[in-house]
Write a protein that holds these residues in place. Structure first.
Motif, PDB file in Angstrom:
ATOM      1  N   ALA A 185     115.724  12.856  26.476  1.00 45.17           N
ATOM      2  CA  ALA A 185     115.226  12.220  27.688  1.00 45.17           C
ATOM      3  C   ALA A 185     114.605  11.136  27.486  1.00 45.17           C
ATOM      4  O   ALA A 185     113.912  10.982  26.299  1.00 45.17           O
ATOM      5  CB  ALA A 185     114.386  13.439  28.510  1.00 45.17           C
ATOM      6  N   ARG A 186     114.210  10.057  28.543  1.00 48.20           N
ATOM      7  CA  ARG A 186     113.318   8.902  28.229  1.00 48.20           C
ATOM      8  C   ARG A 186     112.062   9.568  28.767  1.00 48.20           C
ATOM      9  O   ARG A 186     112.009  10.680  29.658  1.00 48.20           O
ATOM     10  CB  ARG A 186     113.886   8.073  29.031  1.00 48.20           C
ATOM     11  N   VAL A 187     110.830   9.041  28.298  1.00 44.74           N
ATOM     12  CA  VAL A 187     109.587   9.867  28.777  1.00 44.74           C
ATOM     13  C   VAL A 187     108.692   8.762  29.283  1.00 44.74           C
ATOM     14  O   VAL A 187     108.297   7.705  28.635  1.00 44.74           O
ATOM     15  CB  VAL A 187     109.146  10.281  27.239  1.00 44.74           C
ATOM     16  N   VAL A 188     107.973   9.229  30.093  1.00 46.60           N
ATOM     17  CA  VAL A 188     106.790   8.289  30.849  1.00 46.60           C
ATOM     18  C   VAL A 188     105.746   9.195  30.295  1.00 46.60           C
ATOM     19  O   VAL A 188     105.427  10.375  31.029  1.00 46.60           O
ATOM     20  CB  VAL A 188     106.825   8.247  32.281  1.00 46.60           C
ATOM     21  N   GLY A 189     104.712   8.531  29.531  1.00 49.84           N
ATOM     22  CA  GLY A 189     103.383   9.195  29.062  1.00 49.84           C
ATOM     23  C   GLY A 189     102.508   8.841  30.312  1.00 49.84           C
ATOM     24  O   GLY A 189     102.441   7.801  30.869  1.00 49.84           O
ATOM     25  N   VAL A 190     101.725  10.167  30.516  1.00 53.62           N
ATOM     26  CA  VAL A 190     100.711   9.966  31.486  1.00 53.62           C
ATOM     27  C   VAL A 190      99.356  10.152  30.993  1.00 53.62           C
ATOM     28  O   VAL A 190      98.999  11.055  30.246  1.00 53.62           O
ATOM     29  CB  VAL A 190     101.056  11.000  32.486  1.00 53.62           C
ATOM     30  N   GLY A 191      98.303   9.386  31.338  1.00 51.89           N
ATOM     31  CA  GLY A 191      97.103   9.659  30.727  1.00 51.89           C
ATOM     32  C   GLY A 191      96.708   9.141  29.581  1.00 51.89           C
ATOM     33  O   GLY A 191      97.378   8.438  28.653  1.00 51.89           O
TER      34      GLY A 191
END
Length: 225
Positions: A185-191
């Motif tokens: 998957a592609r990933v959006v890092g949060v925080g």
């Protein structure tokens, strides 16, 4: 008079979303630190050594890394006790800013919760934060291996009937980002924890993230800077 223009960054178009819980949808840091600080004290460990290992993993996997010579059966037994304790300790558990709006925006889009919490803990923390629980849930009971193993994300994509490489995952921890990338998957890092990780993109909070139906099908994910 100068005005600040909003810059929009496109992450891509995806068939489905795979969502971590702790640190991504729910801020449970206070509860996590209370529980694991007590555990560290009981085992004579410096909490500063324990905390970086905790986030993203199932408890037994954290214990295995910190106590490599201890039998796994003992880790599993103690993890069950910690899970029960965590489920009743939700003081200070709140939503990550923007989580309610974000979950509302994807209600009609394929998405799954992929968490290292068990089902009872996931329900307790999502309820404490006032958040809607996704219909599709991959919890600790669903997998044999903890993040950073990709099993949870692979099962989340399979449950939604899509390929993992056609998904975007939202994660906050090193173990979670590694697991999602390994799944394809592609990933959006949060925080803040995710800021220095090798995610596809990064947001400070979910307030920056936009998910809209794409004319060509699926969901378009963008970030407002």
């Amino acid at each position: 008079m100068r005005t600040t223009e909003t810059v929009t960054e496109t992450v891509g178009v995806f068939s489905a979303l795979l969502l971590d819980m702790d640190g991504t949808l729910v801020n449970s840091d206070a509860a996590v630190e209370r529980i694991w600080r007590r555990w560290a004290d009981e085992h004579g460990m410096d909490f500063a050594r324990v905390l970086p290992v905790v986030h993203g993993r199932q408890g037994f996997a954290t214990m295995a890394e910190l106590l490599p010579d201890r039998p796994m059966e003992e880790n599993l037994r103690e993890n069950a006790l910690l899970l029960a304790e965590e489920t009743t300790d939700v003081a200070g558990v709140v939503e990550i800013p923007g989580a309610t709006r974000f979950l509302a925006s994807i209600e009609e889009l394929p998405h799954a919760l992929v968490t290292s919490a068990d089902a009872a803990l996931a329900k307790a923390r999502m309820t404490a934060a006032g958040l809607r629980m996704p219909d599709v849930q991959i919890t600790a009971e669903s997998v044999r291996a903890s993040k950073p193993d990709p099993e949870g994300f692979l099962k989340g994509a399979a449950a939604l009937g899509v390929h993992p490489w056609d998904c975007v995952a939202l994660e906050d921890s090193a173990a979670g980002v590694e697991a999602a990338l390994a799944a394809g998957a592609r990933v959006v890092g949060v925080g803040p924890r995710a800021a220095a990780l090798e995610a596809t993109a990064h947001v400070e909070t979910l307030e920056q993230l936009r998910v809209t139906p794409a004319p060509e099908g699926g969901a378009r994910v963008t970030i407002a800077r």
